[in-house]
Write an enzyme that holds these catalytic residues in place. Structure first.
Site, PDB file in Angstrom:
ATOM      1  N   CYS A 246       0.788  -1.130  -0.302  1.00 22.07           N
ATOM      2  CA  CYS A 246       0.068   0.103  -0.052  1.00 22.07           C
ATOM      3  C   CYS A 246       0.982   1.011   0.169  1.00 22.07           C
ATOM      4  CB  CYS A 246      -0.836  -0.312   1.455  1.00 22.07           C
ATOM      5  SG  CYS A 246      -2.441   1.127   1.048  1.00 22.07           S
ATOM      6  N   HIS A 331      -3.888  -5.087  -0.114  1.00 24.81           N
ATOM      7  CA  HIS A 331      -3.499  -5.688   1.160  1.00 24.81           C
ATOM      8  C   HIS A 331      -3.643  -7.186   1.112  1.00 24.81           C
ATOM      9  CE1 HIS A 331      -3.163  -2.056   3.957  1.00 24.81           C
ATOM     10  NE2 HIS A 331      -3.930  -1.780   2.985  1.00 24.81           N
ATOM     11  N   GLU A 333      -2.879  -9.346   3.273  1.00 27.14           N
ATOM     12  CA  GLU A 333      -3.187  -9.899   4.544  1.00 27.14           C
ATOM     13  C   GLU A 333      -4.703  -9.712   4.938  1.00 27.14           C
ATOM     14  OE1 GLU A 333      -3.763  -5.840   5.521  1.00 27.14           O
ATOM     15  OE2 GLU A 333      -2.153  -7.011   4.327  1.00 27.14           O
TER      16      GLU A 333
END
Length: 353
Positions: A246, A331, A333
């Protein structure tokens, strides 16, 4: 309690208030996630922003500490169509209203979030005042004219001291621009030995722990605010495997001599399609950013674009032609959102090995 959203162009959205009784100024954005409001509110990347949720019912499973991405809310306000006053979930510790009161965050509900979202999509993100104090229009106008949007946001969300999390795996130095907790959790799952550094740490401070690789985290604001620290990141890239996520992706591009720009309304949600050109496969990703890398600016900087957004074609990932350096705009995750791209953490570990 009355709630009101006042935009800098004079547009007014009147509804009801919840959360902290007060008034805040921020940048109005929208998020398209259907769930995950806990993670969204506690994501440091939302610092100085007022979040509008496009999904109509928010708060129906309450709040619990395990689902939070940091220890506080960084957003300036929260706007929803309707809130659940009686959430039902076995993990619930408090309601959304109670949580926002405890975190000193102003909330407004019973407004037309569909109209707000369409306005942002048409005209772009906008400065706004969110209030549930029954202020007059004149008072709201004064707020929006006199209270500036803060620009140096990273220093407010980054760790102020070095944090070490022991592990038996590779040594990873995380440069914290406002890292989400789930990024650290993913590194823990691989038993990495993690050292988290403040955003302004020097090359020598980072190299003192003899890391095997460096992760540039997510965070809020304009990546160009990191310009004074780019020389240190530039030295790291030449020395160690580096993974940017990001804001870290954008900072990496700047460190290599590329350029970034502010998007009209950004990407925020858990349902953004991304195409991995090297795998020839599309993924659904979690995203939260208002800036993007200019693809033309990195062509002669040794970088190859590896991922593109399926909605607007913007750069979603890149890698260096020769060095073990790569990054993604989304992202991997998740939290909230899908974890289809968690393989990128494995790629990072492989680069260190």
């Amino acid at each position: 309690m009355q709630g009101i959203l006042y935009l800098e162009d004079g547009t007014i959205y009147a509804g009801k208030g919840f959360g902290k009784t007060g008034t805040s100024v921020g940048e109005l954005v929208f998020n398209t996630s259907m769930t995950g409001y806990e993670q969204i509110l506690t994501d440091p990347s939302y610092a100085c922003q007022v979040i509008t949720m496009t999904y109509p019912l928010i708060g129906n499973y309450g709040i619990n500490k395990l689902e939070q991405e940091s220890n506080r809310v960084h957003a300036k306000g929260f706007v929803v169509k309707s809130i659940s006053q009686h959430p039902s979930n076995y993990m619930k510790e408090e309601t959304l209203d109670e949580f926002l009161k405890r975190m000193n965050v102003v909330g407004v509900y019973d407004v037309d979030t569909r109209s707000i979202t369409k306005k942002i999509r048409k005209e772009g993100t906008v400065k706004c005042v969110i209030s549930n104090e029954n202020l007059s229009i004149a008072q709201l106008e004064t707020y929006i004219k006199t209270v500036p949007l803060k620009e140096d946001l990273i220093q407010d969300v980054s760790t102020v001291k070095i944090i070490h999390i022991p592990g038996t795996g590779p040594k990873v130095a995380v440069i914290d621009f406002g890292s989400k907790a789930n990024i650290i959790r993913n590194l823990k799952e691989f038993d990495c030995d993690i050292t988290i550094f403040p955003y302004n740490s020097t090359y020598d401070e980072i190299m003192a722990v003899h890391p095997d690789g460096v992760l540039l985290s997510n965070g809020p604001g304009d990546p160009k605010s990191m310009s004074p620290y780019l020389p240190h990141i530039r030295k790291i890239i030449k020395k160690l495997p580096t993974f940017g996520i990001c804001l870290g992706h954008q900072v990496l591009a700047l460190a290599l001599g590329g350029d970034t720009y502010k998007m009209k309304y950004g990407h925020r949600g858990g349902n953004h399609g991304v195409y991995d050109m090297e795998r020839e496969k599309a993924y659904i990703t979690s995203q939260n950013h208002g800036y993007s890398v200019n693809p033309e600016s990195i062509k002669d900087k040794g970088m190859i674009v590896t991922h593109v957004n399926l909605n607007d074609g913007t750069v979603e990932g890149m890698r260096h032609r020769e060095l073990p350096v790569f990054s993604v705009q989304f992202h991997p995750e998740g939290a909230p959102g899908p974890e289809d791209t968690a393989y990128l953490f494995e790629k990072f570990l492989s680069s260190m090995n």
